[in-house]
Design a protein around this motif. Structure first.
Motif, PDB file in Angstrom:
ATOM      1  N   GLN A 255       4.938  -9.980   7.206  1.00 44.74           N
ATOM      2  CA  GLN A 255       5.390  -9.288   6.040  1.00 44.74           C
ATOM      3  C   GLN A 255       5.633 -10.205   4.802  1.00 44.74           C
ATOM      4  OE1 GLN A 255       5.277  -5.945   5.900  1.00 44.74           O
ATOM      5  NE2 GLN A 255       5.091  -5.235   8.018  1.00 44.74           N
ATOM      6  N   GLU A 256       6.329 -11.055   5.014  1.00 44.15           N
ATOM      7  CA  GLU A 256       6.733 -12.085   3.897  1.00 44.15           C
ATOM      8  C   GLU A 256       5.752 -12.908   3.497  1.00 44.15           C
ATOM      9  OE1 GLU A 256       8.379 -11.755   7.171  1.00 44.15           O
ATOM     10  OE2 GLU A 256      10.388 -11.524   6.615  1.00 44.15           O
ATOM     11  N   PHE A 257       4.508 -13.272   4.528  1.00 41.30           N
ATOM     12  CA  PHE A 257       3.428 -13.753   3.965  1.00 41.30           C
ATOM     13  C   PHE A 257       2.673 -13.030   3.193  1.00 41.30           C
ATOM     14  CE2 PHE A 257       3.436 -16.841   7.846  1.00 41.30           C
ATOM     15  CZ  PHE A 257       3.602 -18.169   6.843  1.00 41.30           C
ATOM     16  N   GLY A 258       2.473 -11.534   3.505  1.00 38.21           N
ATOM     17  CA  GLY A 258       1.778 -10.555   2.823  1.00 38.21           C
ATOM     18  C   GLY A 258       2.259 -10.522   1.361  1.00 38.21           C
ATOM     19  N   LYS A 259       3.646 -10.436   1.315  1.00 40.27           N
ATOM     20  CA  LYS A 259       4.200 -10.157  -0.106  1.00 40.27           C
ATOM     21  C   LYS A 259       4.054 -11.406  -1.069  1.00 40.27           C
ATOM     22  CE  LYS A 259       8.860  -8.693  -1.967  1.00 40.27           C
ATOM     23  NZ  LYS A 259      10.241  -8.285  -1.854  1.00 40.27           N
ATOM     24  N   ALA A 260       4.379 -12.613  -0.460  1.00 33.50           N
ATOM     25  CA  ALA A 260       4.355 -13.698  -1.207  1.00 33.50           C
ATOM     26  C   ALA A 260       2.740 -13.980  -1.547  1.00 33.50           C
ATOM     27  CB  ALA A 260       4.464 -15.202  -0.307  1.00 33.50           C
ATOM     28  N   LEU A 261       1.788 -13.737  -0.771  1.00 31.60           N
ATOM     29  CA  LEU A 261       0.370 -13.825  -1.312  1.00 31.60           C
ATOM     30  C   LEU A 261      -0.040 -12.737  -2.121  1.00 31.60           C
ATOM     31  CD1 LEU A 261      -1.031 -14.918   1.969  1.00 31.60           C
ATOM     32  CD2 LEU A 261      -0.908 -16.495   0.125  1.00 31.60           C
ATOM     33  N   SER A 262       0.657 -11.633  -2.339  1.00 28.83           N
ATOM     34  CA  SER A 262       0.356 -10.605  -3.207  1.00 28.83           C
ATOM     35  C   SER A 262       0.575 -10.933  -4.547  1.00 28.83           C
ATOM     36  CB  SER A 262       1.171  -9.364  -2.908  1.00 28.83           C
ATOM     37  OG  SER A 262       0.711  -8.753  -1.783  1.00 28.83           O
ATOM     38  N   GLU A 263       1.118 -11.947  -4.884  1.00 27.52           N
ATOM     39  CA  GLU A 263       1.365 -12.568  -6.141  1.00 27.52           C
ATOM     40  C   GLU A 263       0.224 -13.161  -6.626  1.00 27.52           C
ATOM     41  OE1 GLU A 263       4.447 -12.404  -8.151  1.00 27.52           O
ATOM     42  OE2 GLU A 263       4.725 -10.937  -6.464  1.00 27.52           O
ATOM     43  N   ALA A 264      -0.822 -13.686  -6.117  1.00 24.19           N
ATOM     44  CA  ALA A 264      -2.079 -14.211  -6.556  1.00 24.19           C
ATOM     45  C   ALA A 264      -3.141 -12.829  -6.804  1.00 24.19           C
ATOM     46  CB  ALA A 264      -2.786 -14.968  -5.356  1.00 24.19           C
ATOM     47  N   ASP A 265      -4.041 -13.284  -7.673  1.00 24.44           N
ATOM     48  CA  ASP A 265      -5.264 -12.410  -8.094  1.00 24.44           C
ATOM     49  C   ASP A 265      -6.178 -12.293  -6.828  1.00 24.44           C
ATOM     50  OD1 ASP A 265      -4.209 -11.566 -10.867  1.00 24.44           O
ATOM     51  OD2 ASP A 265      -4.472 -13.888 -10.951  1.00 24.44           O
ATOM     52  N   LYS A 266      -6.444 -13.269  -6.323  1.00 25.64           N
ATOM     53  CA  LYS A 266      -7.374 -13.300  -5.066  1.00 25.64           C
ATOM     54  C   LYS A 266      -7.045 -14.090  -4.129  1.00 25.64           C
ATOM     55  CE  LYS A 266     -11.328 -12.387  -8.322  1.00 25.64           C
ATOM     56  NZ  LYS A 266     -12.298 -13.054  -9.239  1.00 25.64           N
TER      57      LYS A 266
END
Length: 220
Positions: A127-138
């Motif tokens: 869950q934390e990885f998904g949230k962190a990576l969601s800050e990128a555009d691609k």
């Protein structure tokens, strides 16, 4: 207590003041970007002083600090494209790197190539990885680097991919890396390779590809 204050970013550098209540340093210059690097240095200064370091040598030590291998390593850049490689393999580290990039390069498209490290870490922090990576555009998520571990049934790159929101996210096979970059990179882009596995083997290949495509870069 130990604290940094008057923190400001200036290009690829940070300036900050430091105090422990007794000793004060005004306007220290750190040649690395991002508040997380200021936070790390704040603790490092405190540890150095406790260990007996000469306070008069602290400012020059901070000013000359070049960072650690694969920590916000600016591999390639021209006037519009910057390629950064970082060892970040934990969600908090990824958030810190993306936070620094957005602070230094506001408005630029951020592309992340991430290689998850360990099946257990992927399972525990999905869950934390998904949230962190969601800050990128691609985001391109590579296959999990197993290191010493055996596979865990049901834990794959998809475990993270399905948790990423608000970003274009794909499974990125290593053999398709350059094709994906060709498709994704536009003007005013920050490209990041992140992970603690063997993704560092791709850094030279990406650097060579960028030089062949764009002809020159500013680090030479």
């Amino acid at each position: 207590g130990i604290q940094a204050y008057e923190i400001e970013g200036k290009g690829w550098k940070m300036r900050f003041s430091w105090t422990d209540g007794e000793i004060h340093f005004e306007r220290l210059k750190l040649p690395l970007p991002g508040r997380h690097n200021v936070e790390n240095m704040t603790l490092a200064i405190g540890m150095a002083l406790v260990a007996g370091a000469d306070p008069e040598k602290i400012p020059s030590a901070v000013k000359s600090f070049k960072g650690i291998y694969r920590r916000m390593d600016r591999v390639w850049e021209n006037d519009s494209l910057i390629y950064i490689d970082d060892y970040a393999h934990h969600p908090a580290e990824i958030r810190a790197v993306l936070g620094a990039v957005k602070e230094v390069f506001p408005g630029r498209e951020v592309i992340v190539i991430f290689q998850p490290h360990l099946f257990s870490r992927t399972q525990d922090f999905q869950q934390e990885f998904g949230k962190a990576l969601s800050e990128a555009d691609k985001v391109g998520v590579m296959d999990i680097y197993p290191a010493r571990e055996k596979t865990i049934p049901g834990i794959t790159h998809e475990t993270i991919l399905t948790k990423i929101e608000n970003a274009e996210a794909i499974h990125l096979e290593r053999k398709l890396l350059q094709y994906t970059l060709e498709d994704w990179i536009t003007e005013e882009t920050v490209l990041l390779t992140l992970g603690a596995g063997d993704i560092d083997k791709e850094v030279d290949n990406i650097q060579t590809w960028l030089t062949n495509k764009y002809g020159h870069h500013n680090n030479q």
